[in-house]
Write a protein that holds these residues in place. Structure first.
Motif, PDB file in Angstrom:
ATOM      1  N   UNK A 157      50.955  20.298  27.683  1.00 49.90           N
ATOM      2  CA  UNK A 157      51.181  21.741  27.575  1.00 49.90           C
ATOM      3  C   UNK A 157      52.438  22.005  26.761  1.00 49.90           C
ATOM      4  N   UNK A 158      53.496  21.230  27.001  1.00 47.23           N
ATOM      5  CA  UNK A 158      54.726  21.389  26.231  1.00 47.23           C
ATOM      6  C   UNK A 158      54.476  21.124  24.747  1.00 47.23           C
ATOM      7  N   UNK A 159      53.681  20.099  24.435  1.00 49.91           N
ATOM      8  CA  UNK A 159      53.351  19.798  23.038  1.00 49.91           C
ATOM      9  C   UNK A 159      52.531  20.915  22.415  1.00 49.91           C
TER      10      UNK A 159
ATOM     11  N   UNK B  48      54.235  27.490  18.649  1.00 52.00           N
ATOM     12  CA  UNK B  48      55.434  28.218  18.250  1.00 52.00           C
ATOM     13  C   UNK B  48      55.888  27.820  16.844  1.00 52.00           C
ATOM     14  N   UNK B  49      55.522  26.630  16.390  1.00 50.05           N
ATOM     15  CA  UNK B  49      55.897  26.192  15.037  1.00 50.05           C
ATOM     16  C   UNK B  49      55.041  26.860  13.978  1.00 50.05           C
ATOM     17  N   UNK B  50      53.852  27.322  14.339  1.00 49.37           N
ATOM     18  CA  UNK B  50      52.962  27.925  13.356  1.00 49.37           C
ATOM     19  C   UNK B  50      53.274  29.380  13.082  1.00 49.37           C
TER      20      UNK B  50
ATOM     21  N   UNK C  49      53.602  28.606  31.522  1.00 46.46           N
ATOM     22  CA  UNK C  49      52.995  27.281  31.365  1.00 46.46           C
ATOM     23  C   UNK C  49      52.211  26.880  32.605  1.00 46.46           C
ATOM     24  N   UNK C  50      52.743  27.178  33.776  1.00 43.26           N
ATOM     25  CA  UNK C  50      52.016  26.823  35.002  1.00 43.26           C
ATOM     26  C   UNK C  50      50.734  27.639  35.136  1.00 43.26           C
TER      27      UNK C  50
END
Length: 63
Positions: A52-54, A60-62, A33-34
């Motif tokens: 970024x978390x969103x 990841x949900x897709x 992420x960084x």
């Protein structure tokens, strides 16, 4: 003798699989992420950690 060959083949496959998993495992999520944030900021895109978390959650949900 055949059972010993089967066990040996299974153990050999497990060892090779574990080795491949260790070699191809991606880096930790926080490190990745960084790197994403740094890359986007270098390109002039302002993004916060929560965004970024969103984004990661959406991607990841897709799958």
């Amino acid at each position: 003798m055949r059972a010993l060959t089967l066990i040996s083949a299974f153990l050999g496959g497990a060892i090779v699989g574990c080795g491949a998993a260790l070699l191809f495992t991606p880096e930790k999520g926080s490190d990745l992420r960084s790197r994403i944030v740094d890359l986007l900021r270098k390109r002039g895109i302002k993004i916060s950690d929560s965004e970024v978390d969103a984004l990661v959650a959406e991607l990841s949900a897709t799958e």
